[in-house]
Scaffold this motif. Sequence first.
Motif, PDB file in Angstrom:
ATOM      1  N   GLU A 185      -1.243   5.163  -4.391  1.00 42.70           N
ATOM      2  CA  GLU A 185      -1.768   5.686  -3.944  1.00 42.70           C
ATOM      3  C   GLU A 185      -2.822   6.398  -4.863  1.00 42.70           C
ATOM      4  O   GLU A 185      -3.422   7.431  -4.467  1.00 42.70           O
ATOM      5  CB  GLU A 185      -0.644   7.839  -3.945  1.00 42.70           C
ATOM      6  N   GLY A 204      -4.563   4.458  -6.744  1.00 42.63           N
ATOM      7  CA  GLY A 204      -5.252   3.396  -6.979  1.00 42.63           C
ATOM      8  C   GLY A 204      -5.954   2.581  -7.709  1.00 42.63           C
ATOM      9  O   GLY A 204      -5.011   2.389  -8.671  1.00 42.63           O
ATOM     10  N   ARG A 255      -6.466  13.760  -5.837  1.00 47.00           N
ATOM     11  CA  ARG A 255      -5.588  13.690  -4.807  1.00 47.00           C
ATOM     12  C   ARG A 255      -4.624  14.790  -4.727  1.00 47.00           C
ATOM     13  O   ARG A 255      -3.125  14.398  -5.446  1.00 47.00           O
ATOM     14  CB  ARG A 255      -4.535  12.562  -5.207  1.00 47.00           C
ATOM     15  N   ARG A 283      -2.469  16.057  -2.834  1.00 49.47           N
ATOM     16  CA  ARG A 283      -1.135  15.633  -1.972  1.00 49.47           C
ATOM     17  C   ARG A 283       0.055  14.802  -3.085  1.00 49.47           C
ATOM     18  O   ARG A 283       1.342  15.182  -2.979  1.00 49.47           O
ATOM     19  CB  ARG A 283      -1.413  15.659  -0.719  1.00 49.47           C
ATOM     20  N   THR A 284      -0.348  13.897  -3.334  1.00 52.91           N
ATOM     21  CA  THR A 284      -0.432  12.675  -4.049  1.00 52.91           C
ATOM     22  C   THR A 284       0.137  13.574  -5.389  1.00 52.91           C
ATOM     23  O   THR A 284       1.445  13.358  -5.812  1.00 52.91           O
ATOM     24  CB  THR A 284      -1.168  11.709  -4.698  1.00 52.91           C
ATOM     25  N   ARG A 334       3.465  15.352  -4.838  1.00 48.54           N
ATOM     26  CA  ARG A 334       4.403  14.421  -3.889  1.00 48.54           C
ATOM     27  C   ARG A 334       5.753  14.062  -5.465  1.00 48.54           C
ATOM     28  O   ARG A 334       6.550  13.665  -5.665  1.00 48.54           O
ATOM     29  CB  ARG A 334       4.006  13.802  -3.243  1.00 48.54           C
ATOM     30  N   PRO A 392       0.868  -1.092   0.544  1.00 43.87           N
ATOM     31  CA  PRO A 392       0.003   0.125   0.035  1.00 43.87           C
ATOM     32  C   PRO A 392       1.423   1.375  -0.241  1.00 43.87           C
ATOM     33  O   PRO A 392       0.421   2.732  -0.347  1.00 43.87           O
ATOM     34  CB  PRO A 392      -0.685   0.228   1.007  1.00 43.87           C
ATOM     35  N   ILE A 393       2.123   1.388   0.117  1.00 41.87           N
ATOM     36  CA  ILE A 393       3.543   2.225   0.188  1.00 41.87           C
ATOM     37  C   ILE A 393       3.556   2.825  -0.532  1.00 41.87           C
ATOM     38  O   ILE A 393       4.080   1.287  -1.665  1.00 41.87           O
ATOM     39  CB  ILE A 393       3.855   2.389   1.026  1.00 41.87           C
ATOM     40  N   LEU A 418       3.630   5.433  -4.665  1.00 43.41           N
ATOM     41  CA  LEU A 418       3.078   6.239  -5.424  1.00 43.41           C
ATOM     42  C   LEU A 418       1.786   5.431  -5.909  1.00 43.41           C
ATOM     43  O   LEU A 418       0.394   6.031  -6.455  1.00 43.41           O
ATOM     44  CB  LEU A 418       4.158   6.862  -6.561  1.00 43.41           C
TER      45      LEU A 418
END
Length: 191
Positions: free
Chosen positions: A58, A60, A127, A129-130, A133, A52-53, A55
Amino acid sequence: MHIFFNVSSSTPHLCFPHPNPAAPPPGVAIVLREAGPHDLPQSAQLHLDELPIGLFPELGARFLRRWHRSFVNRRHAIALVATDSEGAVVGFLLGTLDHHAHIGDLLREKMTVLPLAAHAGAAMAVRPRTAMRFVRTRLRPWCRAVARARPIPLPNGEPETPPADSVAVVVAIAVSPRVRGIGVGALLQKS
């Protein structure tokens, strides 16, 4: 290619010896095979659940399905799944046999790279924030990687990626918790 092993039965199958086998669920038989389009929803969900960690998770499940698809039936990539006796995906491996050539092939195939980019863009649009980043940490290295992987035209006009730095890469591997400890991950890597 199919490889069968049964971890709880004495019926004739190819058995993968595991030095410390855990007590598997009764009757578990694992089949290893090349991934197909019908496996993508399950492999992407397993990716999301077990890795789950980062890019890509994140972005989906929808993006992950597209990304997994970019490894299926490719000349420089490999996509394997391990399935249980009911056909459920319990493990997967995505890798490249020549990483730069695989990226070059993807860049040439607009029907692959455009939907992948569109899904990534749509996912980042909701998203922020994604997206920030990605811009801060990944945009420049990815632009350099894409520039390095750009196809070089040959005299006959067919583009080809230079083989000078052929590197194989295990890009992602995951195994469901319910079959961990019986050698599924090792079997995926050895294949």
